[in-house]
Design a protein around this motif. Structure first.
Motif, PDB file in Angstrom:
ATOM      1  N   SER A 166       0.823  -1.219   0.000  1.00 41.29           N
ATOM      2  CA  SER A 166       0.000   0.000   0.000  1.00 41.29           C
ATOM      3  C   SER A 166       0.854   1.264   0.000  1.00 41.29           C
ATOM      4  N   VAL A 167       1.964   1.251   0.716  1.00 41.51           N
ATOM      5  CA  VAL A 167       2.817   2.442   0.747  1.00 41.51           C
ATOM      6  C   VAL A 167       3.554   2.608  -0.577  1.00 41.51           C
ATOM      7  N   LYS A 168       3.937   1.507  -1.202  1.00 40.54           N
ATOM      8  CA  LYS A 168       4.559   1.609  -2.523  1.00 40.54           C
ATOM      9  C   LYS A 168       3.568   2.163  -3.547  1.00 40.54           C
ATOM     10  N   MET A 169       2.318   1.744  -3.481  1.00 40.73           N
ATOM     11  CA  MET A 169       1.299   2.275  -4.399  1.00 40.73           C
ATOM     12  C   MET A 169       1.089   3.770  -4.151  1.00 40.73           C
ATOM     13  N   PHE A 170       1.072   4.151  -2.878  1.00 43.17           N
ATOM     14  CA  PHE A 170       0.944   5.570  -2.516  1.00 43.17           C
ATOM     15  C   PHE A 170       2.092   6.376  -3.118  1.00 43.17           C
ATOM     16  N   ALA A 171       3.321   5.858  -2.979  1.00 43.59           N
ATOM     17  CA  ALA A 171       4.492   6.562  -3.504  1.00 43.59           C
ATOM     18  C   ALA A 171       4.438   6.657  -5.033  1.00 43.59           C
ATOM     19  N   LEU A 172       4.052   5.567  -5.687  1.00 52.58           N
ATOM     20  CA  LEU A 172       3.952   5.592  -7.149  1.00 52.58           C
ATOM     21  C   LEU A 172       2.897   6.585  -7.614  1.00 52.58           C
ATOM     22  N   GLU A 173       1.794   6.656  -6.896  1.00 48.40           N
ATOM     23  CA  GLU A 173       0.739   7.616  -7.237  1.00 48.40           C
ATOM     24  C   GLU A 173       1.260   9.045  -7.113  1.00 48.40           C
ATOM     25  N   ARG A 174       2.016   9.323  -6.066  1.00 47.73           N
ATOM     26  CA  ARG A 174       2.555  10.678  -5.870  1.00 47.73           C
ATOM     27  C   ARG A 174       3.609  11.023  -6.907  1.00 47.73           C
ATOM     28  N   ILE A 175       4.438  10.054  -7.241  1.00 47.80           N
ATOM     29  CA  ILE A 175       5.532  10.318  -8.180  1.00 47.80           C
ATOM     30  C   ILE A 175       5.023  10.434  -9.609  1.00 47.80           C
ATOM     31  N   LEU A 176       4.143   9.531 -10.016  1.00 47.47           N
ATOM     32  CA  LEU A 176       3.683   9.498 -11.410  1.00 47.47           C
ATOM     33  C   LEU A 176       2.423  10.328 -11.653  1.00 47.47           C
ATOM     34  N   HIS A 177       1.817  10.833 -10.586  1.00 49.04           N
ATOM     35  CA  HIS A 177       0.641  11.704 -10.676  1.00 49.04           C
ATOM     36  C   HIS A 177      -0.552  11.040 -11.354  1.00 49.04           C
ATOM     37  N   VAL A 178      -0.684   9.726 -11.146  1.00 50.36           N
ATOM     38  CA  VAL A 178      -1.793   8.971 -11.733  1.00 50.36           C
ATOM     39  C   VAL A 178      -2.269   7.956 -10.692  1.00 50.36           C
ATOM     40  N   SER A 179      -3.576   7.900 -10.497  1.00 50.49           N
ATOM     41  CA  SER A 179      -4.138   6.910  -9.570  1.00 50.49           C
ATOM     42  C   SER A 179      -4.283   5.562 -10.268  1.00 50.49           C
ATOM     43  N   PRO A 180      -4.071   4.465  -9.528  1.00 51.15           N
ATOM     44  CA  PRO A 180      -4.230   3.146 -10.135  1.00 51.15           C
ATOM     45  C   PRO A 180      -5.709   2.810 -10.319  1.00 51.15           C
ATOM     46  N   PRO A 181      -6.024   1.783 -11.089  1.00 53.42           N
ATOM     47  CA  PRO A 181      -7.426   1.440 -11.357  1.00 53.42           C
ATOM     48  C   PRO A 181      -8.225   1.038 -10.106  1.00 53.42           C
ATOM     49  N   HIS A 182      -7.578   0.361  -9.163  1.00 45.12           N
ATOM     50  CA  HIS A 182      -8.281  -0.110  -7.973  1.00 45.12           C
ATOM     51  C   HIS A 182      -7.781   0.610  -6.726  1.00 45.12           C
ATOM     52  N   ASP A 219      -2.710  -6.009  -5.196  1.00 45.27           N
ATOM     53  CA  ASP A 219      -3.570  -6.124  -6.369  1.00 45.27           C
ATOM     54  C   ASP A 219      -2.687  -6.128  -7.614  1.00 45.27           C
ATOM     55  N   SER A 220      -2.658  -7.247  -8.315  1.00 46.49           N
ATOM     56  CA  SER A 220      -1.789  -7.371  -9.491  1.00 46.49           C
ATOM     57  C   SER A 220      -2.189  -6.397 -10.604  1.00 46.49           C
ATOM     58  N   VAL A 221      -3.452  -6.012 -10.639  1.00 43.00           N
ATOM     59  CA  VAL A 221      -3.899  -5.050 -11.670  1.00 43.00           C
ATOM     60  C   VAL A 221      -3.205  -3.706 -11.463  1.00 43.00           C
ATOM     61  N   ASN A 222      -3.137  -3.247 -10.219  1.00 39.61           N
ATOM     62  CA  ASN A 222      -2.469  -1.978  -9.931  1.00 39.61           C
ATOM     63  C   ASN A 222      -0.972  -2.058 -10.236  1.00 39.61           C
ATOM     64  N   ILE A 223      -0.362  -3.171  -9.879  1.00 43.07           N
ATOM     65  CA  ILE A 223       1.069  -3.334 -10.115  1.00 43.07           C
ATOM     66  C   ILE A 223       1.360  -3.357 -11.615  1.00 43.07           C
ATOM     67  N   LYS A 224       0.559  -4.092 -12.370  1.00 41.65           N
ATOM     68  CA  LYS A 224       0.735  -4.135 -13.830  1.00 41.65           C
ATOM     69  C   LYS A 224       0.476  -2.759 -14.452  1.00 41.65           C
ATOM     70  N   PHE A 225      -0.504  -2.047 -13.913  1.00 36.88           N
ATOM     71  CA  PHE A 225      -0.823  -0.698 -14.389  1.00 36.88           C
ATOM     72  C   PHE A 225       0.393   0.213 -14.262  1.00 36.88           C
ATOM     73  N   TYR A 226       0.992   0.246 -13.061  1.00 37.78           N
ATOM     74  CA  TYR A 226       2.150   1.119 -12.849  1.00 37.78           C
ATOM     75  C   TYR A 226       3.378   0.635 -13.615  1.00 37.78           C
ATOM     76  N   SER A 227       3.530  -0.661 -13.753  1.00 33.45           N
ATOM     77  CA  SER A 227       4.659  -1.186 -14.537  1.00 33.45           C
ATOM     78  C   SER A 227       4.548  -0.749 -15.997  1.00 33.45           C
ATOM     79  N   ALA A 228       3.356  -0.885 -16.574  1.00 36.16           N
ATOM     80  CA  ALA A 228       3.135  -0.478 -17.968  1.00 36.16           C
ATOM     81  C   ALA A 228       3.299   1.031 -18.129  1.00 36.16           C
ATOM     82  N   LEU A 229       2.765   1.785 -17.176  1.00 34.70           N
ATOM     83  CA  LEU A 229       2.883   3.247 -17.229  1.00 34.70           C
ATOM     84  C   LEU A 229       4.350   3.657 -17.163  1.00 34.70           C
TER      85      LEU A 229
END
Length: 133
Positions: free
Chosen positions: A89-105, A115-125
């Motif tokens: 959850s903290v890694k997702m928070f950091a990725l959201e702040r750095i990339l300025h995009v919220s994940p799908p879930h 959530d593998s969907v969020n991880i794949k989302f940020y990896s692709a982005l």
């Protein structure tokens, strides 16, 4: 004549002061970067969580690959400071702040499993973003 010399001395002192301040800031920045990298590469959940939070605070894209590494880590922090937070959850928070995009879930609920969907989302982005540079 004396005021001219004094004026030159003041300008020189200002320049020396700015150079010293720049040097101190660079040293602090390097130490801060090393600390964040060390924390993100740790095997201890509290340290990884601390590093991820600090990486998010910097909003620096250089940390994205380290945040994506083992992003599905569902371990919780054990200290009072990180209670109920997971590495994921903290890694997702950091990725959201750095990339300025919220994940799908959503990811910020207590004890949200990875959530593998969020991880794949940020990896692709990140792949798209880093190719442009």
């Amino acid at each position: 004549m004396k005021s001219l010399v004094t004026g030159c001395n003041k300008q020189i002192m200002k320049k020396i002061g700015l150079i010293l301040l720049s040097f101190v800031l660079i040293l602090f920045s390097c130490d801060h970067d090393k600390e964040i990298r060390h924390l993100l590469n740790s095997r201890i959940p509290n340290e990884i969580i601390d590093g991820a939070y600090k990486a998010g605070e910097t909003a620096d894209e250089q940390y994205v690959p380290l945040l994506l590494k083992n992003a599905a880590d569902g371990r919780e922090g054990s200290s009072l400071h990180f209670a109920l937070l997971t590495v994921y959850s903290v890694k997702m928070f950091a990725l959201e702040r750095i990339l300025h995009v919220s994940p799908p879930h959503p990811f910020w609920k207590i004890k949200t499993p990875p959530d593998s969907v969020n991880i794949k989302f940020y990896s692709a982005l990140w792949q798209k973003t880093s190719r442009r540079k």
